[in-house]
Design an enzyme around this catalytic site. Structure first.
Site, PDB file in Angstrom:
ATOM      1  CD  GLU A 110       4.341   0.633   6.810  1.00 27.75           C
ATOM      2  OE1 GLU A 110       5.165   0.988   7.666  1.00 27.75           O
ATOM      3  OE2 GLU A 110       3.908   1.432   5.934  1.00 27.75           O
ATOM      4  CG  ASP A 131      -0.240  -0.070   2.536  1.00 30.60           C
ATOM      5  OD1 ASP A 131       0.833  -0.705   2.621  1.00 30.60           O
ATOM      6  OD2 ASP A 131      -0.748   0.506   3.519  1.00 30.60           O
TER       7      ASP A 131
END
Length: 446
Positions: A155, A91
Site C-alpha cells: 500500500e 507494509d
C-alpha cells in the site's frame, strides 16, 4: 450460536491481544522502500496463523515472492445481505532509528503506549480487527453480513503487489462486497476549547504522481546555452510549486464544512454559490486542518535529477511531482499542468489512481457515526476527505464504496496525523482498547 449483543464489548482477552498483536506486528520489519523492495510475508504468516487458530480459513496470495496478502471470509447469518470488506495493509514506510526515541521496530510497550513504525499506519488497525474476530470465534458470534478480511502488501508504494493485484486477479474473493472500511478515520481530533472531533473519511483525492522531462542542448558549462535542459526544468518546477490552485468543493468537503461551522457556532451556508471557503477556514481554528488540504488540487515538486559533472550541461533533466486531484478535478489538473510545464518540458503520469467519494447521508455512515458516539458521547463525528489515498482506490474497481474508519480515542496533545510517516510513531494502549470496542460494536451491527 450466541445471539449478537451489540450493547456490550468483546471479552477481556481481546484487550490484551490487541496490544500484543500491535507490538508483534511492529517488530516484524515490513519496510516498503518502493520498486519492489519489501517483504510482507512474515507479517502475513503471523496474521494467517492467528486467523487459523480461531477457525477462520486464510488464503495467502502473492504476485511476487515475499509480497504476501491474506484474505479470509467470515460468513454472516443473513445470506441475502451484502458483504463488507475490512482491509488493512501490512507494509510500512522507512524509519531511521537514529532519529527515534526508541527503535522503530522494537514494538516497545511502556507507560501505556505502544511504540514503533506502523503503530498508527496501520498495524494498529490490523491488530484491532484480528483481535475482534478472534474474540467472536471464542464466543461463537457471527456477524449479520459476510465480512471479508484483507491484509494487503504494497500500500505504501504502488499497490501493484497488494490491493491492485487482488482486485485485478482475484475479484472472486470479494464477491458480494459493496462497502469497505479501512485506515485514516474515526480518530480523535482535538479542535480546541475542549471540542473532540472524530473525522470519518468519505472521500480521497486522486493520486497523480508525475514525471517531468526537459530536453535541451548538451554542452560545455562555460558556454552560453539558451537550450539548457536544467534551466527549462527548473523554471517549470518553480511555476508548478508556486501555482495558486482554485478552490473546488466536493460534496464530502461541503458536508464537512457545514458540520464544522455548526459545531463552532458559525452562521454560514456551505452550500451557497457565493460561499467563502477561505473565510470560514480562518474561523475554524485547529479544525481547519481537517479540510484545508482537500479544497483544491495540488502539485508539489519532490525529486530533481539532472547532470553528472559541474562543467557539463546535460541534454536532459527530470523531475517528479506529487500531484493530487479532488474528485472531478482531473481535467483541470491536466490542463493546468500543460500550461505550467510549457513547450519545453514533457509530463506524464508516473502513477495515477482515481479520486473517491462516498455518501455521507448513507445508512453505513450513520452506523459508523453511532458506533463512535456510543463509546464517546461527548465526541462529534464529522465527515472528511483524505488528502492522500488508501487501498480503497484499488478496491473501488470492484464497485466497493470505501470509508476511512480505524477508531482511536486519543488524549489532547496527541497529534495523530503528524505521526503518519513521522518520527516516534506510537499509539496509546487505551486508544487500542477503545478501537476494539467500537469496531466490535460496528461490525456486529453493520
Amino acid at each position: 450460536m450466541t445471539p449478537i449483543d451489540t450493547s456490550g464489548a468483546p471479552d477481556t482477552a481481546v484487550l490484551d491481544e490487541v496490544v500484543a498483536f500491535t507490538s508483534d506486528l511492529i517488530r516484524i520489519d515490513t519496510t516498503n522502500r518502493g520498486s519492489g523492495d519489501c517483504r510482507e510475508r512474515p507479517a502475513a504468516e503471523y496474521v494467517a496463523e492467528r486467523l487459523a487458530d480461531a477457525g477462520i480459513e486464510p488464503t495467502l496470495l502473492e504476485r511476487a515472492p515475499g509480497r504476501t496478502n491474506v484474505v479470509a471470509r467470515i460468513e454472516g447469518t443473513d445470506p441475502s445481505a451484502d458483504a463488507l470488506l475490512v482491509h488493512g495493509h501490512l507494509d510500512v514506510v522507512p524509519a531511521e532509528p537514529a532519529d527515534w526515541t526508541v527503535h522503530p521496530f522494537s514494538g516497545e510497550v511502556s507507560d501505556g503506549v505502544v511504540w514503533g513504525r506502523g503503530a498508527v499506519d496501520m498495524k494498529n488497525m490490523d491488530a484491532m480487527v484480528l483481535s475482534v474476530v478472534r474474540a467472536w470465534a471464542r464466543d461463537g458470534i457471527r456477524p449479520r453480513r459476510d465480512i471479508v478480511l484483507a491484509y494487503t502488501a504494497d500500500e505504501e508504494a504502488s499497490a501493484e503487489d497488494g490491493s491492485g493485484f487482488l482486485a485485478d486477479r482475484h475479484p472472486e474473493l470479494f464477491e458480494g462486497c459493496t462497502e469497505g472500511i479501512s485506515e485514516s478515520g474515526a480518530f480523535t481530533f482535538h479542535a480546541g476549547h475542549g471540542m473532540a472531533l472524530y473525522p470519518i473519511a468519505a472521500g480521497e483525492r486522486g493520486t497523480g504522481w508525475l514525471k517531468l522531462t526537459a530536453h535541451g542542448r548538451a554542452g560545455h558549462g562555460s558556454k552560453v546555452n539558451h537550450a539548457n535542459a536544467v534551466s527549462r526544468l527548473a523554471a517549470a518546477v518553480a511555476r508548478i510549486g508556486s501555482h495558486p490552485w482554485p478552490v473546488r468543493l466536493t460534496p464530502t468537503v461541503r458536508a464537512a464544512l457545514a458540520e464544522l461551522a455548526a459545531l463552532h457556532g458559525i452562521d454560514t451556508d456551505a452550500y451557497a454559490e457565493d460561499f467563502d471557503t477561505e473565510g470560514l477556514l480562518g474561523k475554524l481554528g485547529p479544525a481547519a486542518a481537517l479540510v484545508e488540504p482537500t479544497i483544491r488540487n495540488s502539485a508539489n515538486p519532490t525529486v530533481l535529477e539532472a547532470g553528472y559533472k559541474v562543467n557539463v550541461i546535460p541534454g536532459q533533466a527530470t523531475a517528479y511531482v506529487d500531484g493530487r486531484m479532488v474528485p472531478g478535478g482531473e481535467e483541470e489538473f491536466r490542463t493546468t499542468l500543460d500550461q505550467l510545464t510549457g513547450p519545453d518540458v514533457e509530463w506524464e503520469f508516473h502513477h495515477r489512481e482515481v479520486a473517491l467519494q462516498a455518501p455521507v447521508d448513507s445508512p453505513t455512515f450513520a452506523k459508523l457515526r453511532a458506533a463512535v458516539e456510543r463509546f464517546d458521547p461527548a465526541g462529534h463525528v464529522v465527515p472528511y476527505c483524505m488528502s492522500g489515498g488508501t487501498d480503497a482506490k484499488q478496491f473501488s474497481r470492484l464497485g466497493i464504496t470505501g470509508y476511512g474508519f480505524s477508531p482511536l480515542k486519543l488524549p489532547p496533545g496527541f497529534d495523530y496525523q503528524a505521526l503518519f510517516h513521522g518520527v516516534d510513531e506510537r499509539v496509546p494502549v487505551s486508544a487500542l482498547h477503545f478501537g476494539v470496542r467500537v469496531l466490535d460494536h460496528y461490525l456486529k451491527s453493520a
